[in-house]
Design an enzyme around this catalytic site. Sequence first.
Site, PDB file in Angstrom:
ATOM      1  CB  CYS A 128      29.989   9.544 -46.551  1.00  0.00           C
ATOM      2  SG  CYS A 128      32.074   9.865 -46.333  1.00  0.00           S
ATOM      3  CE1 TYR A 129      31.180   4.514 -48.096  1.00  0.00           C
ATOM      4  CE2 TYR A 129      32.537   6.259 -48.105  1.00  0.00           C
ATOM      5  CZ  TYR A 129      32.308   5.371 -48.812  1.00  0.00           C
ATOM      6  OH  TYR A 129      32.206   5.394 -50.359  1.00  0.00           O
TER       7      TYR A 129
END
Length: 440
Positions: A128-129
């Site tokens: 997600c990052y």
Amino acid sequence: MKTIEQINEKILKGEAVVLTAEEVVSLAKQEGVKEVAKKVDVVTTATFAPMCSSGAFVNFGHTKPPMRMERIEIEGVEVYGGLAAVDGYIGATQESKQDKTFGGAHIIELLIRGENLKLNAEGKGTDCYPRKQFEGYINKQTINDFFMFNPRNAYQNYSAATNSSDRTIYTYMGKLLPRFGNVTYSTSGELSPLLKDPKMLTIGLGTKIFLCGAEGYVVWPGTQFRNDVKVNEHGIPISPARTLVVIGDAKRMNPRYLRAAYFKNYGVTLFVGIGVPIPVLNEEIAHFVSKSNEEITTEVRDYGKPGRPVLRLVSYAELKSGWIEIDGKKVKTSSISSVAMAREIADVLRKWIVEGRFLLTKPVKLFNEDRSVKTLEEIKEAERFKIQEPTCVNCGMCVGVCMYDALKMVNDALKFEEDACVRCGLCSDVCPVGVKLPPL
Ligand code: SF4
Ligand code: SF4
């Protein structure tokens, strides 16, 4: 007796009588405390002193693609990044790796000044990052949030420092010359907020203050807050006692009212300008706000000896005279806080109130519980904590991955139906608190 609501009404009508702490001392000397209680509505107090326990939270904004910043530096100064994903805390005393005279205080001041500063950040990269590295310039316009949050400010009294040893020592109280060569002291004496409301009868959670040129608030008793100290005959603590946690929007602050500093062989710190309005609600408060430098006392401690023994008690009037006597010797004194800036802040706050731009707030909680300060004992052996078997907090995360309805939420609580479980293992790695799944 007055109330804060009545004082605010007078402020809005332009009728409030607002004096600085120095002005009220003069009035009390001329007319007495009863007249102060009758005539004065608000007294403005202030301090402008090095306050190491200060800092600021920043939200840098998300990168494209997004990243979870884990190691963050601004101009080579480490910013605490254990807050995820793009929040950081700039501690005022954090030093640059390249230059020990430059640190977090300078970063805070430069950001408030509107300067462009180099941000370097690294993260491990996740689904997600995904981004792992960022390098670029930021300033106070590019970042989302920038608020000062200082865990220990506005110390109520502070011991004066001297040095009996044969060598010069460098401390947070400045350079102390050998053989009682000098004395340094902090606090603005009769201007200082917590010396003018020593029992904190009016200052508490939610008190609106002047913080570095902007509106700020008192939000908690500061770290090392203690109220179990000796007081002098006027009821004023003679040693470090109460402190404040303060918060304010750093984007609105005025760089005139804070200043990064470096104390040789000690480190980086931040001068913080704080102004606190004290409503004169009754005669007891009038008594305290009227106390002068002659009546406010502090201890002189010998920083040249272990345990820093107390040598004597002095008044701020004596300290401000430029000399005090120690062991029959006349010793030069100097302040490490700026009374001139404190005076200016008290006056600015007075004007804000007189012009109706600053109303007083009634604290939602006073800090009057008994508190003392512990020293850190060196405990070498202790019973170690045991890892507890994790228990379910009913978050529901596991439910979404079970395709066989063996894990369900019933009335917001997890229910496991063993008969429906096919042991597919999809749930085995999803529990964030570590419950073994499936719960067989
Ligand atoms: S192991 Fe059982 S409980 Fe877990 S996801 Fe599979 S069927 Fe559902
Ligand atoms: S077992 Fe874990 S994931 Fe499932 S509801 Fe409980 S706490 Fe949440």
